[in-house]
Design a protein around this motif. Structure first.
Motif, PDB file in Angstrom:
ATOM      1  N   TYR A   1      -7.891  -1.337  -3.382  1.00  0.00           N
ATOM      2  CA  TYR A   1      -7.131  -2.573  -3.195  1.00  0.00           C
ATOM      3  C   TYR A   1      -7.596  -3.310  -1.935  1.00  0.00           C
ATOM      4  CZ  TYR A   1      -3.591  -2.296  -6.893  1.00  0.00           C
ATOM      5  OH  TYR A   1      -2.941  -2.313  -8.104  1.00  0.00           O
TER       6      TYR A   1
ATOM      7  N   PHE B   1       0.805  -1.214   0.000  1.00  0.00           N
ATOM      8  CA  PHE B   1       0.000   0.000   0.000  1.00  0.00           C
ATOM      9  C   PHE B   1       0.846   1.275   0.000  1.00  0.00           C
ATOM     10  CE2 PHE B   1      -3.232  -2.752   2.395  1.00  0.00           C
ATOM     11  CZ  PHE B   1      -3.896  -3.078   1.224  1.00  0.00           C
TER      12      PHE B   1
ATOM     13  N   SER C   1      -0.777  -8.518  -8.422  1.00  0.00           N
ATOM     14  CA  SER C   1       0.145  -7.452  -8.004  1.00  0.00           C
ATOM     15  C   SER C   1       0.769  -7.763  -6.655  1.00  0.00           C
ATOM     16  CB  SER C   1      -0.591  -6.111  -7.940  1.00  0.00           C
ATOM     17  OG  SER C   1      -1.027  -5.712  -9.219  1.00  0.00           O
TER      18      SER C   1
ATOM     19  N   ARG D   1       0.840   4.731  -2.517  1.00  0.00           N
ATOM     20  CA  ARG D   1      -0.378   4.825  -3.315  1.00  0.00           C
ATOM     21  C   ARG D   1      -1.316   5.852  -2.683  1.00  0.00           C
ATOM     22  NH1 ARG D   1      -0.219   0.148  -6.589  1.00  0.00           N
ATOM     23  NH2 ARG D   1       0.885  -1.624  -5.664  1.00  0.00           N
ATOM     24  N   ASN D   2      -2.143   6.498  -3.527  1.00  0.00           N
ATOM     25  CA  ASN D   2      -3.069   7.471  -2.961  1.00  0.00           C
ATOM     26  C   ASN D   2      -4.201   6.761  -2.231  1.00  0.00           C
ATOM     27  OD1 ASN D   2      -5.463   7.094  -4.736  1.00  0.00           O
ATOM     28  ND2 ASN D   2      -4.142   7.921  -6.333  1.00  0.00           N
TER      29      ASN D   2
ATOM     30  N   THR E   1      -6.785   4.618  -4.188  1.00  0.00           N
ATOM     31  CA  THR E   1      -6.236   3.359  -4.694  1.00  0.00           C
ATOM     32  C   THR E   1      -6.098   2.343  -3.585  1.00  0.00           C
ATOM     33  OG1 THR E   1      -5.024   4.548  -6.428  1.00  0.00           O
ATOM     34  CG2 THR E   1      -4.297   2.319  -5.919  1.00  0.00           C
ATOM     35  N   VAL E   2      -5.624   2.798  -2.428  1.00  0.00           N
ATOM     36  CA  VAL E   2      -5.485   1.892  -1.279  1.00  0.00           C
ATOM     37  C   VAL E   2      -6.839   1.337  -0.871  1.00  0.00           C
ATOM     38  CG1 VAL E   2      -4.899   1.764   1.175  1.00  0.00           C
ATOM     39  CG2 VAL E   2      -3.365   2.941  -0.417  1.00  0.00           C
TER      40      VAL E   2
ATOM     41  N   LYS F   1      -6.036   9.540 -12.056  1.00  0.00           N
ATOM     42  CA  LYS F   1      -6.080   8.095 -11.805  1.00  0.00           C
ATOM     43  C   LYS F   1      -4.687   7.487 -11.956  1.00  0.00           C
ATOM     44  CE  LYS F   1      -8.352   3.891 -13.523  1.00  0.00           C
ATOM     45  NZ  LYS F   1      -9.292   3.372 -14.547  1.00  0.00           N
ATOM     46  N   GLY F   2      -4.237   6.778 -10.925  1.00  0.00           N
ATOM     47  CA  GLY F   2      -2.953   6.097 -10.974  1.00  0.00           C
ATOM     48  C   GLY F   2      -1.754   7.014 -10.884  1.00  0.00           C
ATOM     49  N   ARG F   3      -1.958   8.266 -10.499  1.00  0.00           N
ATOM     50  CA  ARG F   3      -0.848   9.221 -10.424  1.00  0.00           C
ATOM     51  C   ARG F   3      -0.538   9.573  -8.985  1.00  0.00           C
ATOM     52  NH1 ARG F   3       0.435  10.775 -15.631  1.00  0.00           N
ATOM     53  NH2 ARG F   3      -1.263  10.556 -17.124  1.00  0.00           N
ATOM     54  N   THR F   4       0.699   9.975  -8.749  1.00  0.00           N
ATOM     55  CA  THR F   4       1.119  10.346  -7.401  1.00  0.00           C
ATOM     56  C   THR F   4       1.338  11.847  -7.274  1.00  0.00           C
ATOM     57  OG1 THR F   4       3.435   9.922  -8.013  1.00  0.00           O
ATOM     58  CG2 THR F   4       2.207   8.111  -6.999  1.00  0.00           C
TER      59      THR F   4
END
Length: 314
Positions: free
Chosen positions: A40, A29, A101, A32-33, A36-37, A192-195
């Protein structure tokens, strides 16, 4: 040549295998933002239930404690069980991806020498990418503005961001007041999917709607969009589910099916129409990483199969 010698620091002490296993989910984890966490966690909780483990950490260790063949057999059984439960292919594939993953991280950390090889189930992604269309979107704007007051200003601003700049609802509710730059008319979104946040320039109508809402909201720091529930005094951040209900309920009033992502679909389809299918330019607008996704949008927009069928029939 003179000068002090370069001191090379010693490598960090390696964690014991048991420590790596104990902290596998923490590592999974990390970085991740929050959205997203949370996603998951939901997917891995489903795996925990299937595996019959006491908690997610135990479920993560369990899949890594068996042989390569046993792990794949277990994952195949999990896949079959999800299909039997009637879950949509997208849900099944997302949960398999989460499990893959996790095992991939275990492989990277040296806990196992293999990776899961269970494939996704076939799915027809983006079956309908056209959304409610221009007329439908216009009706939603009108209905949102009708009640008047601060809630109407907020709702119109939310709709403008969902449609005019094709933001995802998570990107909208994740905005703080500080993420809007009134001098440039930009918002800094966490895609989405960015940090890291990226700047998106608002067109005039969206900019005017956001500034009208801010004038009603006030300049207190915090979430850009707050709830308007009197019991909560409008202090809480607007949630994903609240945005979903907002768009859905407006759609019911308009007599059309509407959802937040449908507004994004409409915007992207409209952008392809107005640029004569310029996928490269529209990709900048939609912020898709994969060109192939936009190819699907373009195919649905133009109905190439239907055009060819008409030519054949003639």
């Amino acid at each position: 040549m003179t000068g002090s010698a370069v001191v090379i620091p010693a490598p960090p002490a390696a964690l014991a295998l048991s420590d790596l296993q104990a902290h596998l989910l923490d590592a999974f984890f990390a970085g991740r933002n929050a959205r997203t966490v949370a996603a998951y966690r939901r997917d891995l909780e489903d795996w925990r239930t299937f595996a019959g483990a006491a908690d997610m950490d135990a479920a993560a260790r369990a899949i890594l404690a068996v042989s390569h063949g046993q792990a794949n057999a277990w994952a195949l059984a999990y896949k079959a069980a999800m299909i039997e439960r009637g879950l949509q292919p997208a849900t099944v594939n997302r949960r398999l991806a989460a499990l893959r993953s996790l095992v991939k991280l275990g492989n990277t950390l040296g806990l196992v020498s293999w990776r899961l090889e269970v494939e996704n189930v076939p799915s027809a992604a983006y079956r309908d990418t056209r959304g409610p269309g221009r007329d439908g979107v216009r009706t939603l704007f009108e209905l949102a503005a009708q009640p008047g007051g601060s809630k109407a200003l907020r709702d119109v601003a939310v709709l403008r961001l969902l449609h005019d700049v094709a933001l995802r609802r998570g990107e909208v509710v994740g905005l703080d007041l500080a993420h809007y730059d009134p001098r440039r008319g930009t918002v800094a979104i966490l895609g989405k999917g960015r940090t890291e946040r990226q700047l998106v320039t608002l067109p005039p109508a969206a900019r005017a709607a956001v500034e009208a809402w801010i004038a009603a909201r006030g300049s207190v720091a915090g979430p850009l969009f707050t709830n308007q529930d009197r019991a909560r005094k409008g202090s809480g951040r607007l949630t994903d589910s609240a945005v979903y209900r907002l768009v859905r309920d407006l759609g019911k009033k308009a007599g059309i099916k509407a959802r937040p992502h449908g507004l994004r679909h409409s915007a992207i389809t409209d952008a392809l129409d107005r640029t004569n299918g310029n996928i490269r330019a529209v990709r900048k607008f939609s912020r898709h990483k994969d060109f192939n996704v936009l190819v699907v949008y373009d195919d649905n927009r133009t109905d190439l199969a239907g055009d060819i069928a008409r030519l054949v029939s003639e």
